[in-house]
Design a protein around this motif. Sequence first.
Motif, PDB file in Angstrom:
ATOM      1  N   ILE B  18       0.833  -1.202   0.000  1.00 19.09           N
ATOM      2  CA  ILE B  18       0.000   0.000   0.000  1.00 19.09           C
ATOM      3  C   ILE B  18       0.865   1.250   0.000  1.00 19.09           C
ATOM      4  O   ILE B  18       0.598   2.214  -0.730  1.00 19.09           O
ATOM      5  N   ALA B  19       1.921   1.231   0.817  1.00 21.88           N
ATOM      6  CA  ALA B  19       2.805   2.407   0.908  1.00 21.88           C
ATOM      7  C   ALA B  19       3.566   2.595  -0.406  1.00 21.88           C
ATOM      8  O   ALA B  19       3.646   3.708  -0.921  1.00 21.88           O
ATOM      9  N   ASN B  22       1.544   3.606  -3.227  1.00 25.52           N
ATOM     10  CA  ASN B  22       0.867   4.842  -2.869  1.00 25.52           C
ATOM     11  C   ASN B  22      -0.638   4.741  -3.048  1.00 25.52           C
ATOM     12  O   ASN B  22      -1.277   5.639  -3.613  1.00 25.52           O
ATOM     13  N   LEU B  23      -1.198   3.627  -2.592  1.00 22.33           N
ATOM     14  CA  LEU B  23      -2.644   3.427  -2.699  1.00 22.33           C
ATOM     15  C   LEU B  23      -3.373   4.277  -1.677  1.00 22.33           C
ATOM     16  O   LEU B  23      -2.880   4.496  -0.569  1.00 22.33           O
ATOM     17  N   GLY B  24      -4.519   4.778  -2.072  1.00 19.48           N
ATOM     18  CA  GLY B  24      -5.301   5.629  -1.191  1.00 19.48           C
ATOM     19  C   GLY B  24      -6.757   5.211  -1.163  1.00 19.48           C
ATOM     20  O   GLY B  24      -7.122   4.206  -1.773  1.00 19.48           O
ATOM     21  N   PRO B  25      -7.572   5.962  -0.431  1.00 24.40           N
ATOM     22  CA  PRO B  25      -9.011   5.652  -0.336  1.00 24.40           C
ATOM     23  C   PRO B  25      -9.624   5.392  -1.703  1.00 24.40           C
ATOM     24  O   PRO B  25      -9.263   6.051  -2.685  1.00 24.40           O
TER      25      PRO B  25
END
Lengths: 244, 244
Positions: B18-19, B22-25
């Motif tokens: 995820i980091a 750079n995954l987000g909502p």
Amino acid sequence: MRRIKLSDQVAEDLRRWIARENLGPKDRLPPEKVLMQHYGCSKGTIREALKALEVEGLLVMQAGPNGGPEIQATSMETVVQQMRQYFHFQNLDFKDVYELRKTLEVMVAENVVGRLNESHFDRLQANIDTCIEASRNDDRETGRIVEVEFHDILCEACDNPILLLMCRFLNAMVRDLVIRRTDSLREHTAFGQHNIDAHIELLAALKRRDSDGVRQAMSQHMHCVEGFMSSLDATFHMDLLSRG
Amino acid sequence: MRRIKLSDQVAEDLRRWIARENLGPKDRLPPEKVLMQHYGCSKGTIREALKALEVEGLLVMQAGPNGGPEIQATSMETVVQQMRQYFHFQNLDFKDVYELRKTLEVMVAENVVGRLNESHFDRLQANIDTCIEASRNDDRETGRIVEVEFHDILCEACDNPILLLMCRFLNAMVRDLVIRRTDSLREHTAFGQHNIDAHIELLAALKRRDSDGVRQAMSQHMHCVEGFMSSLDATFHMDLLSRG
DNA sequence: CTAGATTTGTTCGTATGTATC
DNA sequence: TGATACATACGAACAAATCTA
């Protein structure tokens, strides 16, 4: 409206049970098999429920005879990690960190005056020595990290557990901000030298039990550090998610 | 040395994923089936790993077509709950809470001067009205709770997300301290009346954008509240574990 | 609105690893 | 060393939720 998962219901019931029975560290919940019978659900469901409490730091699983889920006090590291994780999606500035650090570190410094023992003094002195050594070797990375540890040691002696947690969190954020940066050597050298001087002065004032001197030294130290930080690059997107 | 559980390894790898990406909502992780193949492990293991991230507030599971683990920003409520849980095993005193509240609430009050809009003012006024109504009906329970909400609304407008979180947490602790207590009616009545007066004065100063007035009013308010709290029974062992 | 497809939620059975005695 | 009690992990199946045609 989403249906509440069975494993979440079990997890919540277990939390309430721990609170109601006033269970503490070294106490144990019944093993999985018993919980399966009690809640009338399968192993997978129980395991997911226990996993939730495990992530929250409320228990550890123990194998073997007399094993089972063993309750423990949630560690400060666990909570600090959760807080770091929260700020991954907020856009933070170093000025947000220092707005609070300028106030809270001074509170801590005043708080611990007269409460530090010889062991604390020894560790603080050893920390300073390590900083000096790192400075001599131009080892910026470890220098920055060890400097923050000085403040970690300080707040250990703080008698307000909330203040302790908050300062530990802020120190963790400072580490996230400062490490793995490739700023100029000149700035880092001046930064490191200031930190050494300030920490020496602080330690001396603490040994004298000079409350006013401690407050003043810490306040000035924080302002200087903020200045150094603002001279470095402000943009950052650290990996606040991963452990270790 | 205990072996690291497979589900924990997967969980940690997912966090890094995820980091790194750079995954987000609104972004989604692959569905369980794909993750099973990717990591070469069973459904139960994958589910435990996802459960961990779910507890941390990093994702929610969505059933149905185009479902799967959906990433979300960890909510403040989740973190505050974790912090409350941590202090379940620490022995806290209300003085620990107020040592910080006296400082941080004043910081917030100054911070929000000039940053409140009409919507904020309306909600603050409505909150005061609700308090007055509760006071008339001698409804102590809701009175105490709504009073704290006044401060929750205030720090919403704060531009420092760390300060915001800390104040929200302290407010939650105040709620835990104050509710479900059966102190004398006389004390509660005086307490409620002070809060109403103080909040009215604060709101007026905020509308005038009078920084000095705001700071002074909030500072005095906090000292008074601390006094009221200390007159109540200091011993408490709240249920900081359960949700809702 | 119904029917089918997709994905999570839950169960059962079994096997393996691990700590204690 | 072996037996026991417990967690860890696998695999196959079915139930429930949710989207789409």
